[in-house]
Design an enzyme around this catalytic site. Structure first.
Site, short mmCIF file in Angstrom:
data_model
loop_
_atom_site.label_atom_id
_atom_site.label_comp_id
_atom_site.label_asym_id
_atom_site.label_seq_id
_atom_site.Cartn_x
_atom_site.Cartn_y
_atom_site.Cartn_z
N THR A 9 28.34 25.40 38.80
CA THR A 9 27.98 26.36 39.66
C THR A 9 28.48 28.14 38.62
O THR A 9 28.80 27.77 38.47
CB THR A 9 28.91 26.95 40.33
OG1 THR A 9 30.25 26.83 40.71
CG2 THR A 9 28.40 25.71 42.06
N ASP A 10 26.71 28.87 39.12
CA ASP A 10 27.32 30.44 38.31
C ASP A 10 27.44 30.71 39.09
O ASP A 10 27.83 32.29 39.20
CB ASP A 10 26.19 30.22 37.91
CG ASP A 10 25.62 29.32 36.93
OD1 ASP A 10 26.34 29.31 36.11
OD2 ASP A 10 24.33 29.28 36.94
N ASP A 11 27.81 30.73 41.32
CA ASP A 11 27.73 31.69 41.91
C ASP A 11 28.67 31.15 43.39
O ASP A 11 28.82 31.48 43.73
CB ASP A 11 26.59 31.92 43.06
CG ASP A 11 25.82 30.69 43.40
OD1 ASP A 11 26.40 29.23 43.39
OD2 ASP A 11 24.76 31.35 44.10
#
Length: 140
Positions: free
Chosen positions: A125-127
């Site tokens: 995940t980037d978020d």
């Protein structure tokens, strides 16, 4: 499909709301079969490295993950599937998405807690910081 008697046999002796848990487990299986080729990994892949998107996918797939309250009534809906489309955009509805956020965080933790683009994890995940964390292990 899991039966109530089988779940009672497999659950811990003092499990709360066993009937609700049985309903939710069957809902999970049905949602995966109908929307994600029966695969949780297909569902996760559709999120394209976004914890926030995975929460949205879970909300669209599993009615039991739709935690919301209508402030006009101040009660939880008795049938979350019947009002979901109008509840998504109603100004009188407060959305919590607690179950979907917990599930997303648990999936991320179980698959290695990777950030960004990594080939070593199914959910990178980037978020993930956009997803709230809850300290509550006794969900219905």
């Amino acid at each position: 499909q899991i039966s109530l008697s089988r779940l009672k046999y497999q659950a811990r002796p003092n499990a709360r709301s066993i009937e609700v848990r049985c309903q939710l487990l069957n809902e999970l299986g049905k949602g995966l079969l109908e929307h994600h080729n029966g695969s949780a990994l297909h569902m996760i892949a559709k999120a394209i490295n976004s914890a926030d998107a995975l929460v949205g996918i879970m909300l669209d797939t599993f009615p039991g993950f739709r935690d919301y309250v209508d402030t006009n009534e101040w009660t939880a809906p008795t049938s979350p599937t019947c009002e979901w489309e109008s509840a998504k955009s109603s100004p009188s509805v407060i959305h919590f998405y607690r179950r979907a956020q917990i599930a997303t965080a648990d999936i991320w933790a179980a698959l290695g807690r990777h950030h960004g683009n990594s080939s070593s994890s199914t959910l990178c995940t980037d978020d993930n910081l956009r997803v709230c964390q809850f300290n509550d292990m006794d969900l219905v």
